[in-house]
Structures are given as C-alpha cells and as structure tokens.
Design a protein around this motif. Sequence first.
Motif, PDB file in Angstrom:
ATOM      1  N   GLU A   9     -10.700   4.227  13.494  1.00 20.66           N
ATOM      2  CA  GLU A   9     -11.879   4.029  12.657  1.00 20.66           C
ATOM      3  C   GLU A   9     -11.804   4.822  11.354  1.00 20.66           C
ATOM      4  OE1 GLU A   9     -12.085   4.973  15.923  1.00 20.66           O
ATOM      5  OE2 GLU A   9     -12.340   2.881  16.572  1.00 20.66           O
ATOM      6  N   GLN A  10     -10.860   5.730  11.211  1.00 22.44           N
ATOM      7  CA  GLN A  10     -10.810   6.584  10.024  1.00 22.44           C
ATOM      8  C   GLN A  10      -9.889   5.987   8.958  1.00 22.44           C
ATOM      9  OE1 GLN A  10      -9.616  10.227  11.930  1.00 22.44           O
ATOM     10  NE2 GLN A  10     -11.724  10.926  12.193  1.00 22.44           N
ATOM     11  N   GLU A  11     -10.022   6.481   7.732  1.00 23.27           N
ATOM     12  CA  GLU A  11      -9.255   5.899   6.630  1.00 23.27           C
ATOM     13  C   GLU A  11      -9.058   6.906   5.504  1.00 23.27           C
ATOM     14  OE1 GLU A  11     -11.771   2.579   5.699  1.00 23.27           O
ATOM     15  OE2 GLU A  11     -12.980   3.726   4.290  1.00 23.27           O
ATOM     16  N   LEU A  12      -8.049   6.616   4.706  1.00 27.13           N
ATOM     17  CA  LEU A  12      -7.867   7.267   3.411  1.00 27.13           C
ATOM     18  C   LEU A  12      -8.470   6.318   2.393  1.00 27.13           C
ATOM     19  CD1 LEU A  12      -6.709   9.239   1.341  1.00 27.13           C
ATOM     20  CD2 LEU A  12      -4.502   8.086   1.563  1.00 27.13           C
ATOM     21  N   SER A  13      -9.636   6.661   1.898  1.00 28.00           N
ATOM     22  CA  SER A  13     -10.394   5.766   1.038  1.00 28.00           C
ATOM     23  C   SER A  13     -10.282   6.193  -0.421  1.00 28.00           C
ATOM     24  CB  SER A  13     -11.868   5.732   1.461  1.00 28.00           C
ATOM     25  OG  SER A  13     -12.613   4.862   0.626  1.00 28.00           O
ATOM     26  N   LEU A  14      -9.690   5.302  -1.236  1.00 35.63           N
ATOM     27  CA  LEU A  14      -9.538   5.528  -2.668  1.00 35.63           C
ATOM     28  C   LEU A  14     -10.236   4.418  -3.446  1.00 35.63           C
ATOM     29  CD1 LEU A  14      -5.749   6.466  -2.584  1.00 35.63           C
ATOM     30  CD2 LEU A  14      -7.639   8.048  -2.870  1.00 35.63           C
ATOM     31  N   ARG A  15     -11.345   3.960  -2.958  1.00 33.18           N
ATOM     32  CA  ARG A  15     -12.069   2.868  -3.604  1.00 33.18           C
ATOM     33  C   ARG A  15     -12.498   3.265  -5.024  1.00 33.18           C
ATOM     34  NH1 ARG A  15     -13.597   2.784   1.833  1.00 33.18           N
ATOM     35  NH2 ARG A  15     -13.585   0.728   2.850  1.00 33.18           N
ATOM     36  N   ARG A  16     -12.139   2.426  -5.972  1.00 31.65           N
ATOM     37  CA  ARG A  16     -12.564   2.557  -7.379  1.00 31.65           C
ATOM     38  C   ARG A  16     -12.107   3.869  -8.029  1.00 31.65           C
ATOM     39  NH1 ARG A  16     -16.303   0.659  -4.215  1.00 31.65           N
ATOM     40  NH2 ARG A  16     -17.317   2.685  -4.029  1.00 31.65           N
ATOM     41  N   VAL A  17     -11.075   4.486  -7.486  1.00 30.69           N
ATOM     42  CA  VAL A  17     -10.501   5.675  -8.103  1.00 30.69           C
ATOM     43  C   VAL A  17      -9.832   5.295  -9.423  1.00 30.69           C
ATOM     44  CG1 VAL A  17      -8.524   7.242  -7.898  1.00 30.69           C
ATOM     45  CG2 VAL A  17     -10.185   7.105  -6.054  1.00 30.69           C
ATOM     46  N   GLN A  18      -9.911   6.172 -10.411  1.00 33.39           N
ATOM     47  CA  GLN A  18      -9.237   5.956 -11.687  1.00 33.39           C
ATOM     48  C   GLN A  18      -8.366   7.167 -12.003  1.00 33.39           C
ATOM     49  OE1 GLN A  18     -11.699   4.662 -14.955  1.00 33.39           O
ATOM     50  NE2 GLN A  18     -12.983   3.389 -13.650  1.00 33.39           N
ATOM     51  N   THR A  19      -7.083   6.902 -12.244  1.00 37.41           N
ATOM     52  CA  THR A  19      -6.139   7.975 -12.570  1.00 37.41           C
ATOM     53  C   THR A  19      -4.927   7.387 -13.275  1.00 37.41           C
ATOM     54  OG1 THR A  19      -4.776   9.757 -11.656  1.00 37.41           O
ATOM     55  CG2 THR A  19      -5.039   7.800 -10.290  1.00 37.41           C
ATOM     56  N   PRO A  20      -4.330   8.122 -14.212  1.00 35.11           N
ATOM     57  CA  PRO A  20      -3.119   7.605 -14.856  1.00 35.11           C
ATOM     58  C   PRO A  20      -1.955   7.447 -13.882  1.00 35.11           C
ATOM     59  CG  PRO A  20      -4.113   9.318 -16.200  1.00 35.11           C
ATOM     60  CD  PRO A  20      -4.824   9.340 -14.883  1.00 35.11           C
ATOM     61  N   GLU A  21      -1.886   8.280 -12.841  1.00 37.29           N
ATOM     62  CA  GLU A  21      -0.745   8.188 -11.925  1.00 37.29           C
ATOM     63  C   GLU A  21      -1.183   8.474 -10.501  1.00 37.29           C
ATOM     64  OE1 GLU A  21       3.353   9.123 -13.150  1.00 37.29           O
ATOM     65  OE2 GLU A  21       3.148  10.832 -11.779  1.00 37.29           O
ATOM     66  N   LEU A  22      -0.788   7.588  -9.599  1.00 38.84           N
ATOM     67  CA  LEU A  22      -1.006   7.776  -8.172  1.00 38.84           C
ATOM     68  C   LEU A  22       0.360   7.937  -7.519  1.00 38.84           C
ATOM     69  CD1 LEU A  22      -2.695   7.794  -5.578  1.00 38.84           C
ATOM     70  CD2 LEU A  22      -2.569   5.287  -5.573  1.00 38.84           C
ATOM     71  N   ARG A  23       0.584   9.124  -6.929  1.00 38.17           N
ATOM     72  CA  ARG A  23       1.868   9.398  -6.271  1.00 38.17           C
ATOM     73  C   ARG A  23       1.666   9.264  -4.766  1.00 38.17           C
ATOM     74  NH1 ARG A  23       2.183  14.872  -9.776  1.00 38.17           N
ATOM     75  NH2 ARG A  23       2.264  13.887 -11.844  1.00 38.17           N
ATOM     76  N   PHE A  24       1.896   8.047  -4.274  1.00 36.81           N
ATOM     77  CA  PHE A  24       1.685   7.768  -2.854  1.00 36.81           C
ATOM     78  C   PHE A  24       3.016   7.970  -2.141  1.00 36.81           C
ATOM     79  CE2 PHE A  24       0.496   5.560   0.978  1.00 36.81           C
ATOM     80  CZ  PHE A  24      -0.857   5.836   1.086  1.00 36.81           C
ATOM     81  N   LEU A  25       3.305   9.231  -1.833  1.00 34.90           N
ATOM     82  CA  LEU A  25       4.631   9.609  -1.335  1.00 34.90           C
ATOM     83  C   LEU A  25       4.534  10.409  -0.039  1.00 34.90           C
ATOM     84  CD1 LEU A  25       6.018  10.742  -4.806  1.00 34.90           C
ATOM     85  CD2 LEU A  25       6.556   8.603  -3.638  1.00 34.90           C
ATOM     86  N   GLY A  26       3.463  10.212   0.700  1.00 34.29           N
ATOM     87  CA  GLY A  26       3.297  10.927   1.957  1.00 34.29           C
ATOM     88  C   GLY A  26       3.927  10.187   3.116  1.00 34.29           C
ATOM     89  N   GLU A  27       3.690  10.705   4.320  1.00 34.32           N
ATOM     90  CA  GLU A  27       4.165  10.038   5.525  1.00 34.32           C
ATOM     91  C   GLU A  27       3.253   8.878   5.879  1.00 34.32           C
ATOM     92  OE1 GLU A  27       4.633  12.700   8.764  1.00 34.32           O
ATOM     93  OE2 GLU A  27       6.051  14.015   7.722  1.00 34.32           O
ATOM     94  N   ARG A  28       3.844   7.831   6.439  1.00 27.50           N
ATOM     95  CA  ARG A  28       3.043   6.673   6.843  1.00 27.50           C
ATOM     96  C   ARG A  28       2.109   7.074   7.984  1.00 27.50           C
ATOM     97  NH1 ARG A  28       6.892   2.956   8.358  1.00 27.50           N
ATOM     98  NH2 ARG A  28       6.746   1.805   6.394  1.00 27.50           N
ATOM     99  N   PRO A  29       0.782   6.882   7.824  1.00 22.66           N
ATOM    100  CA  PRO A  29      -0.131   7.199   8.932  1.00 22.66           C
ATOM    101  C   PRO A  29       0.064   6.222  10.082  1.00 22.66           C
ATOM    102  CG  PRO A  29      -1.323   6.209   7.086  1.00 22.66           C
ATOM    103  CD  PRO A  29       0.070   6.437   6.612  1.00 22.66           C
ATOM    104  N   ALA A  30       0.117   6.731  11.299  1.00 24.92           N
ATOM    105  CA  ALA A  30       0.364   5.880  12.464  1.00 24.92           C
ATOM    106  C   ALA A  30      -0.840   5.017  12.798  1.00 24.92           C
ATOM    107  CB  ALA A  30       0.730   6.758  13.665  1.00 24.92           C
ATOM    108  N   ARG A  31      -2.038   5.489  12.464  1.00 23.98           N
ATOM    109  CA  ARG A  31      -3.259   4.730  12.753  1.00 23.98           C
ATOM    110  C   ARG A  31      -4.171   4.810  11.536  1.00 23.98           C
ATOM    111  NH1 ARG A  31      -5.352   7.351  18.232  1.00 23.98           N
ATOM    112  NH2 ARG A  31      -6.864   5.626  18.136  1.00 23.98           N
ATOM    113  N   GLY A  32      -5.318   4.130  11.613  1.00 23.96           N
ATOM    114  CA  GLY A  32      -6.276   4.161  10.516  1.00 23.96           C
ATOM    115  C   GLY A  32      -5.884   3.238   9.375  1.00 23.96           C
TER     116      GLY A  32
END
Length: 525
Positions: free
Chosen positions: A297-320
């Motif tokens: 039921e949990q999430e990493l929520s980035l709804r409507r975020v604004q940024t010049p750079e998003l570094r999505f370089l973490g580990e893949r979440p197993a759930r959520g």
Amino acid sequence: MTERVGPGGAGPPEHLTAPEAGMWQAFRNGTVYDLSSGDTVVDDPHGGHPWGPERTVRARVVCWLLLDGPPALAGRVSSLKLAGVQISGALDLAGGIVVPYVEMRACRFERDVLLPEARFTTVRMVDCSIPRLEAARLHTEGDLHLPRCRFPGGIRLTDARIGTDLMLNQAVVHRDRSGRSLAADGMNVGQDLQAEMLESYGELSLRGATIGVSLSLRGARLVNPYTRLALNAPQLTVERSLYLTPAGVGAQARSGMTPARGTRIRRFECEGGVRLDDGRFGDAVDFEGARFTFTDEQELSLRRVQTPELRFLGERPARGRVVLSGARVVNLMDRADSWPGPGRLHMGGFAYENLVPRGPFPLALRLRWVDAASAEYNPEPYERLAAVLREGGEDEDAREVLLAKQRRRRESLPVAAKLWGYAQDWTVAYGYRPGRAAVWMAVLWAAGSLAFARGDHPPLKSGEHPAWNPALFALDLLLPVIDLGQVGFWQLRGGWQWLSAAFILLGWILATTVAAGATRTLRRT
C-alpha cells in the motif's frame, strides 16, 4: 529569580548550589563550564550511569541566566557554554528573547526543552539527551544545531524560522504521541538543512517547508512501521538540491559531500512511504543508492514535482509503487534496474526533456519501462518517449516506440479492429516501416506473374482484347484505381477467379494500410 550577590557585588547570587555558582561565573566569562568526569562510560549522556548533584543544575537557573543574567566581565562576552552537565526540571523559555550565545555539549536533560515562540541568536546542542524538544515558531538569527542528540519524545519545529543552518546529523528521534518524529510543517531554514545519518522512528513531516539552499538526508534511516509515511513532505521547496543518497562513514568522511571513492558508506534507507508531492527543487532530486522498503500500500510519490534533474538511481523497491504523475523534469538520469515492474509505476502526465541513462539502458528495456507505467493502454508515455528520442536525433528509435504504442493499443480493441491492426502491422508496421509495402507488392506481383503465366485464359471477345501479359495482368489486379488495360478482357474459370479476387483484395489492403500509415506519419510531422 532575585539576584543577591556577595560582598562587593562580585560573587554569585545566594542560594545557588556549587555547580550553579560555577555556571554563573563561566557565563560572565563566556567560557565553557565542563563538569565531565573524564570517564567516557560515565560521561555518556545517553547511557544509564547516574549523574549526581555535583554535576546537576536547575533548569530555572539556566533560564534566568539566558533571559536576565548578569553582565559580562570587562572585555568578555557573556554566553552559556555547558559540557557534561545535567539539567533538572523543564527548561522553559517559551516566548522569551535570548541574546547570549548558547552551546551545550554532552548534556543530559531530565525533562522536556520548551522553546515555542522563543527568539535566539544561535543555539547549539551537541550529543545531548533531550526527552523532547518543543519549539514551534522558534526564531533564530543564526544556526540551530542538534547533531548526535537523542529525542525519545520527538521534535516539534512547526513554523520555525531558522536564520542560517539547521543541523540534525546523526541525531536519533523517536515518535511522539501523534506518531511523528520530527514535526516541522511550514518551517523556514535560511540555508542548509543537514540531517545526515539521522535515525527517525516515526513520521518525518516537512509539509510546506522551505529550505534556502539544500536538504541533505545522506545516509539517513527513516523507519515508520506505524503509519503509511516515513517522510511526509508535500509542497516542500528546496532552492537547490534534495539528497537521499549515501554518506561517508569514518574519520575521512566529510559532511555535506558526496563520499569519495574508497570511502565506507552508509546508504539512505527508508522503511515506509515517501510523499514529495508538489515539491519545487532548484537543482536536483537525488536518489542515488537509496533503498526503499515498502508494503503493497505504500509508495514513493513524486506527483507534480518540478526539478531540473531527477536522479533515479536507487535500488528497485521489491514492493509498493513509484508515482510520477504530473511531474516535470528537464534531465531524467536513471538506471534500468532502478524502476519497479508492471503495475507499480505510474507516469501519467510525467514530462521530461532529456534522458541521461547511467549504464546500459537499451531500447527494449526502455519500452518495458514505458509498458510498466500503466496497467491499461495510455498513449502519453509512448509519445513523450518518442518525442524525447526524436529531439535527440534518434529517429529510428522514436519510430520503434510509436510502433510499440500501436501494438499496445491493439490489445485494447475489439476483435474486428484488432484483426485490422494485425493486417497493418504485418504489411507496413502501421506505417512506420513503409518499405514493407514495396516488398509485399513485389512478392505478390512476382507470384501472380508466374501463376497467371501457367494458365490458358481465352479472351471474352475475339478481336477486342490487348495482348496477353501475365505480369501486367497481375499488377493490374494489385493496383486499385489504376487501370493498366488488362483486367476485364479475359475469361477466368474455377480457381483462377478466386485467385484474381484474392489479388484484388490484397491490393486494396496494401493500399489502405499504406494510406493509413502515411496519414499517421503526416499527423506526427
């Protein structure tokens, strides 16, 4: 407290204990008042070893010194600098104006520290044991430093105004009665908020907070098994960068810096949901090496975020889930193994201008990334990816993405439309591979020419027919609308009639799919 000094006005007030009298004198001198024993086990403010009256001062005496203390000695600046001191009673400075500099190191507070609506210049509490810090609407002109402190009852900094830096490095903060470890909604920090290697057991709430430079949670550990969120920070504004990245561990590690190669590190870890909806970040949001542990039921929520750079370089979440709906970034830096699988990634309305993959990220994996973004067909992620690839000069990859979009769309169509889709795919790949039409035409033409050359087809009317040419006859059947003067002059019997009808039908299918593909191509341009 009424001040009554000794003879000549030089001594401390009456009725002060010996430790308090020493603190009074150190306050006037502006020097450190250290009651440590020298034994690291005994002096640990978080340990269980009792501290006796020989190193205990009353909280009300501390409050008196800070609010209405004696003047400094000639050539000195009065300040309260304590080390290894135990403060008995609640330190209540609510609404007070504190001018002297305050620094406490390795001190132990028996009860809560109450600073709501108080005003300070600078406050530094380092490696202190504090049951709870209550500091809503606190105002400091300089820093508020709380590194290595422990707060069993949490911290409240709602609507606080910190003039320069807020430091929570290596602090340990537990939940309060409302389930929050740090309640700092609406807080404003003039420069950096450093919470590197922070341990938070509860909800860390930064709703509507504003950070003047950067927010660093390098190496932090956020744990909240009690409610849905471990980090709750919608409408967070950070003028530069948010770091949820590793921190260096050891003597060579430097705070606020990316660990150097070879340095032992501690990852950012989060057990519980993260909410950064509607956040504004001036430089980047950095998740490099981050480790998220979610429930379904949990999430990493980035709804409507604004940024010049998003570094999505973490580990893949197993759930959520990972939700990027409505987010807008310029550069998306990512790895193929960082994204969750189908049904756990949502990117509706996610806009990015450049892809900066870290490591191999072939088109096949990128297409699976887009497929995972929606359980049902949604053209937007495909069109966004194709537009970005085209802007980068990768036209062939952009066509492959749009072809994948049509194939995904075909799965949602009724049977008749699905069959027509297969026909378009097999013949001209929905117009994205127009060369296929020429190949099909050439194959059918050659096959028809050979077939019709083997048969004997008498004319319908003697003397009123052109010369028999099986190649022209087959081409005339295949080309709709265009009349080459062969069809309609010869008698076709049995299977030859079916063959000619099949050629006419195939010709129309080819012509229609080519027209549909050309229309789609023109619509794209």
